[in-house]
Motif scaffolding. Sequence first.
Motif, PDB file in Angstrom:
ATOM      1  N   PRO A 119       0.870  -1.270   0.012  1.00 23.13           N
ATOM      2  CA  PRO A 119       0.003  -0.050  -0.031  1.00 23.13           C
ATOM      3  C   PRO A 119       0.809   1.310   0.028  1.00 23.13           C
ATOM      4  O   PRO A 119       0.396   2.367  -0.657  1.00 23.13           O
ATOM      5  CB  PRO A 119      -0.735  -0.308   1.320  1.00 23.13           C
ATOM      6  N   ILE A 120       1.978   1.250   0.805  1.00 24.51           N
ATOM      7  CA  ILE A 120       2.813   2.370   0.774  1.00 24.51           C
ATOM      8  C   ILE A 120       3.431   2.553  -0.638  1.00 24.51           C
ATOM      9  O   ILE A 120       3.594   3.937  -1.201  1.00 24.51           O
ATOM     10  CB  ILE A 120       4.039   2.281   1.747  1.00 24.51           C
ATOM     11  N   VAL A 121       3.841   1.446  -1.330  1.00 26.19           N
ATOM     12  CA  VAL A 121       4.643   1.608  -2.491  1.00 26.19           C
ATOM     13  C   VAL A 121       3.554   2.165  -3.593  1.00 26.19           C
ATOM     14  O   VAL A 121       4.047   2.938  -4.401  1.00 26.19           O
ATOM     15  CB  VAL A 121       5.148   0.353  -2.971  1.00 26.19           C
ATOM     16  N   ASP A 122       2.215   1.726  -3.466  1.00 26.87           N
ATOM     17  CA  ASP A 122       1.055   2.253  -4.499  1.00 26.87           C
ATOM     18  C   ASP A 122       1.158   3.532  -4.332  1.00 26.87           C
ATOM     19  O   ASP A 122       0.985   4.425  -5.303  1.00 26.87           O
ATOM     20  CB  ASP A 122      -0.042   1.653  -4.064  1.00 26.87           C
ATOM     21  N   ASP A 123       1.080   4.240  -3.079  1.00 23.14           N
ATOM     22  CA  ASP A 123       1.107   5.799  -2.859  1.00 23.14           C
ATOM     23  C   ASP A 123       2.218   6.418  -3.278  1.00 23.14           C
ATOM     24  O   ASP A 123       2.365   7.338  -3.983  1.00 23.14           O
ATOM     25  CB  ASP A 123       0.710   5.812  -1.331  1.00 23.14           C
TER      26      ASP A 123
END
Length: 324
Positions: free
Chosen positions: A43-47
């Motif tokens: 999820p952090i990498v997607d952001d």
Amino acid sequence: MSPRALFLVLSLVTATAHAAHPEIVMGVLASRGVEEAEADWQPIVDDLSAATGQNVKLVALKTEQELLSEFGQNHIQIARLGTQAALTSVEQKQGQIFARLALTGGVSEFRSVLLTRKDGPASLDEVLRQPKHWRYATGTQDSTANYLIPQYYAFAKNNVLVTQFFNQISNGASEDNFRALVDRRADVASTNSDDLEKLHDKYPRDYQQLRVIWESPAFSYDPLIMRKDLPPAMQQKISQFFLNYGRKGANATHEKEKLYYADELSGFLPSSNRQLREVTDLQLFYALFQLALDKNSSAAASAQTEKTLYRRYNDLVGVLGGAR
């Protein structure tokens, strides 16, 4: 324009677009398992991908050495590395530190720890009284928290060279060492306060069988490092994303939830290559200790090795901003 000329122009435009928007890969250490680490950080990498306008891919690897190798070959451009691996990257002029991790509650330091079972040795002193008796599960040699710090502070400072002291030594990630101890394949295991808390949550019943017999002084948490050859504008975007994540903007509250599930983080603090000064002294002292106990080297060879160690140390001190 002829069809062939039009094809060549379109091909050039496409190639230029791809060059302007390359894929960026972020690598993290899978201390609790590859699938878990990927699920935690995705999820952090997607952001990050949305914030930078780049396609960002995530990879989780089992060892620092794998991460360092992939980073060195430019297969990974952003990485969470331990301090020894980060030091190698900086020394090779490939990477630079721009942030470091902070845990829930703003905790920004960790301690290395040694574990035993409750039916095993009750203290480090008890372990040290019985050479060639115990089996030791420790980190890989490129791990600062799980290998270098306990090697020096728990053993070398007690005049013990690990490779000569234990009956058996195995090397692995924190979870590997924890499981080796629980499953009675080891008698002493090294980990760190951060990983130990996560292992407690994952294996609460197994954790009750164990006890901490030693803790190190406090050290800064893992750095985030990026490739020096990334375009400056992209470096700025990446740095700004991590330093603001969970702290600023309308989505900060939701971002904090994602941070918590990614290794129970509270965010990222500004940092630089100077953070690595913590480990340069440690590396030198431990290497000199090993050299002093090396019975196979001549006096001349030992003297030359010592000069090499001090030369590297002085070079590193210069690269990292000078003496403290």
